[in-house]
Design an enzyme around this catalytic site. Structure first.
Site, short mmCIF file in Angstrom:
data_model
loop_
_atom_site.label_atom_id
_atom_site.label_comp_id
_atom_site.label_asym_id
_atom_site.label_seq_id
_atom_site.Cartn_x
_atom_site.Cartn_y
_atom_site.Cartn_z
CG HIS A 33 12.42 1.86 1.48
ND1 HIS A 33 12.03 0.57 1.71
CD2 HIS A 33 13.24 2.18 2.52
CE1 HIS A 33 12.56 0.13 2.84
NE2 HIS A 33 13.31 1.10 3.34
CG ASP A 248 16.48 2.73 5.92
OD1 ASP A 248 15.59 2.05 5.38
OD2 ASP A 248 16.29 3.36 6.97
C1 0GY Z 1 13.30 0.35 6.90
C2 0GY Z 1 12.75 0.60 8.21
C3 0GY Z 1 11.50 1.03 8.52
C4 0GY Z 1 10.38 1.11 7.66
C5 0GY Z 1 10.10 0.30 6.64
O1 0GY Z 1 8.69 -0.58 5.07
C6 0GY Z 1 8.84 0.31 5.90
O2 0GY Z 1 8.01 1.17 6.14
O3 0GY Z 1 10.94 -0.61 6.25
C7 0GY Z 1 11.29 1.44 9.90
O4 0GY Z 1 10.39 2.27 10.14
O5 0GY Z 1 12.02 0.96 10.79
O6 0GY Z 1 13.96 -0.64 6.69
O7 0GY Z 1 13.09 1.13 5.99
#
Ligand code: 0GY
Length: 295
Positions: A33, A248
């Site tokens: 991300h 991740d």
């Molecule tokens: C991940 C997991 C999480 C968060 C998100 O979009 C997000 O905020 O995906 C999590 O908090 O488990 O896949 O990044």
């Protein structure tokens, strides 16, 4: 924004080690991300956490440090349905990144086409109540029916929701990728109830893929995440053409037990023990989903 009044979270390791495992040429980090930078890409008013900036420069430096070639950037919940930060990171990647968007189901066909032009190849449906306020299944199916050719759907849920989501997953008319294998309890082992239920799901459709990701989230034993390796290696071996891997990074929401990304890379040979499996997991499979036109 629940954390807005508090400190911005730094959820990533400040100095990840150099992994011992050397990924094959062309390896893809298929789940990562970007956050912000907030001054250019403000976080959503509905965000459930407020992260420090973790933009494309840091992401691409980590990619190089870990020996990877490409990224798939998944829109994080803190940016809501405004995909500008993700699109900006893709635009800065010189063709080495693709993305997965989060969209308002009312998105127009023209907006979907613009996302495609910006390197998006899928949409994410998030069912984690701690991350999103609502997850309207009917509207998700409607948007899944309108996706540009070659796109897929990424679904994020926890193991206790799998049974309830089965009809929804069955109704999705494009390939489906399950984030973090639907968060099984890996301490139950490879033949535990959660892994058995997940295999039943994989056996229900040949176009359901999964991300063999997040030992740091799934294994309460912590690094070196032995329970994760033992539970996940048989899954990758049994479904070698449907497995993806990712860091991740920047590990949204992790405020403790932040993983060393070098150690995460060293998990790869423990879940994909030979070179053939490693090439499928890191190159062939993500290239089929995200860089179809380059094959
Ligand atoms: C991940 C997991 C999480 C968060 C998100 O979009 C997000 O905020 O995906 C999590 O908090 O488990 O896949 O990044």
């Amino acid at each position: 924004m629940s954390d807005a009044a508090g400190q911005r979270i730094v959820s990533w390791h400040s100095a990840p080690s150099t992994p011992r495992f050397v990924p094959p040429a062309g390896a893809v980090d298929a789940h990562c991300h970007v956050f912000g930078p907030m001054a250019r890409f403000p976080f959503s008013a509905k965000a459930k956490y407020l992260p420090e900036d973790a933009g494309s420069d840091r992401l691409f430096a980590l990619r190089d440090h870990l020996g990877f070639c490409r990224n798939v950037i998944v829109q994080a919940s803190c940016h809501g349905t405004d995909n500008a930060a993700t699109l900006d990171a893709i635009a800065r990647s010189a063709g080495m990144a693709r993305g997965v968007a989060v969209v308002d189901p009312a998105i127009s066909d023209a907006e979907l086409a613009a996302l495609h032009a910006g390197g998006i190849r899928g949409v994410r449906f998030n069912f984690l109540k701690r991350l999103v306020d609502d997850a309207p299944k009917d509207r998700f199916i409607e948007v899944a029916r309108r996706l540009p050719p070659g796109w897929h759907v990424v679904v994020y849920f926890e193991a206790d929701l799998l049974e309830e989501l089965k009809p929804f997953l069955a109704a999705i008319p494009v390939p489906v990728v399950i984030d973090h294998m639907g968060r099984p309890d890996v301490t139950q082992g490879p033949d535990g109830a959660d892994m058995r239920a997940f295999r039943t799901l994989l056996d229900s459709r040949e176009d359901i893929w999964f991300k063999a990701t997040c030992p740091d989230r799934l294994d309460p034993g912590g690094d070196p995440w032995t329970a994760f390796a033992e539970a996940v290696a048989p899954l990758v071996c049994a479904y070698p053409d449907r497995a993806l891997w990712g860091t991740d990074w920047p590990h949204p929401n992790m405020e403790s037990n932040i993983p060393d990304d070098g150690h995460l890379v060293d998990m790869i040979p423990r879940i994909a023990p030979d070179a053939d499996l490693q090439r499928k997991l890191l190159v062939d499979n993500p290239m089929r989903l995200y860089w179809q036109e380059a094959l």
